[in-house]
Write an enzyme that holds these catalytic residues in place. Structure first.
Site, PDB file in Angstrom:
ATOM      1  N   VAL A   8      -8.871 -57.499  -1.998  1.00 41.58           N
ATOM      2  CA  VAL A   8      -8.428 -58.889  -2.106  1.00 41.58           C
ATOM      3  C   VAL A   8      -8.418 -59.246  -3.586  1.00 41.58           C
ATOM      4  CG1 VAL A   8      -9.193 -59.678   0.167  1.00 41.58           C
ATOM      5  CG2 VAL A   8     -10.799 -59.717  -1.751  1.00 41.58           C
ATOM      6  N   SER A   9      -7.523 -60.166  -3.961  1.00 45.86           N
ATOM      7  CA  SER A   9      -7.330 -60.448  -5.383  1.00 45.86           C
ATOM      8  C   SER A   9      -7.984 -61.741  -5.844  1.00 45.86           C
ATOM      9  CB  SER A   9      -5.834 -60.500  -5.697  1.00 45.86           C
ATOM     10  OG  SER A   9      -5.184 -61.440  -4.876  1.00 45.86           O
ATOM     11  N   LYS A  10      -8.626 -62.461  -4.931  1.00 50.02           N
ATOM     12  CA  LYS A  10      -9.288 -63.700  -5.315  1.00 50.02           C
ATOM     13  C   LYS A  10     -10.702 -63.723  -4.761  1.00 50.02           C
ATOM     14  CE  LYS A  10      -5.080 -66.478  -5.610  1.00 50.02           C
ATOM     15  NZ  LYS A  10      -4.344 -67.670  -5.108  1.00 50.02           N
TER      16      LYS A  10
END
Length: 221
Positions: A8-10
């Site tokens: 996941v990027s956040k």
């Protein structure tokens, strides 16, 4: 060996949904990356170094593997060339099936097409530049600017002051300084003579010659 990869990027996003889906497939080991930063895909790099012939990589969705189409094409092309199976659960891709192998073939074709296109554009750009009297590589510094920068350095001005007067980076300036010292040393001049001619300190000349000798030694090894 069956590997899983989740990302996941956040910070506020949760990996659990991806992990649950991967576990249902029967993964032996899962690698996870989280939080957008320079090192947010550190585990993916570890995984790509580890996975080998006959292994399988399972992901939840294609966009988990590559940030861009270019990157995704390169990774999948690498899998195909190294006999690594690839499964994307949400995209219903499994390269152990005929349709999955077709996906490998299409991906490899697109990867090659993009490489050829980039190569053609580069060649066309170089040819156009040559037609205008320009050539590839870094533009050469104006010799007058270099000479002026060296004179300022010898007079005791700082690198920041020189940068304001002449558009030359510290690394470029130091390269010219080393070249000047190396050229005179190669002609048989002693350190004292070089110092007198260039007005560089004996210590800086000795350091420069040590670095040149070390660089040559590393290249020879």
């Amino acid at each position: 060996m069956i590997y899983g990869y989740a990302r996941v990027s956040k910070k506020e996003q949760n990996l659990q949904m991806q992990i649950d889906a991967l576990k249902q497939y029967g993964i032996d080991k899962i690698y996870k990356d989280k939080i957008s930063s320079r090192k947010d895909r550190e585990q993916l790099e570890v995984l790509l170094d580890k996975i080998c012939n006959g292994d399988t990589l399972v992901i939840w969705k294609l966009d988990r593997l590559g940030r861009s189409l270019r990157e995704l094409l390169d990774i999948v092309d690498h899998f195909e060339k190294n006999n690594i199976n690839f499964v994307s659960l949400n995209d219903m891709i499994d390269t152990k099936t005929p349709m999955g192998r077709a996906f490998f073939a299409i991906t490899a074709a697109f990867a090659q097409l993009e490489r050829d296109t980039i190569s053609m554009r580069t060649k066309a750009g170089l040819e156009a530049a040559r037609a205008r009297g320009r050539f590839g590589g870094r533009p050469h510094k104006d010799p007058k600017d270099v000479e002026f920068a060296l004179k300022m350095y010898k007079s005791g001005l700082s690198i920041s002051e020189i940068k304001k007067a002449v558009k030359i980076s510290p690394d470029t300036l130091y390269n010219y300084i080393r070249k000047e010292i190396a050229d005179q040393y190669a002609k048989g001049m002693k350190i004292e003579e070089i110092a007198e001619t260039t007005r560089y300190s004996k210590k800086s000349i000795e350091n420069c010659l040590d670095k040149i000798a070390l660089t040559k030694e590393n290249r020879s090894n």
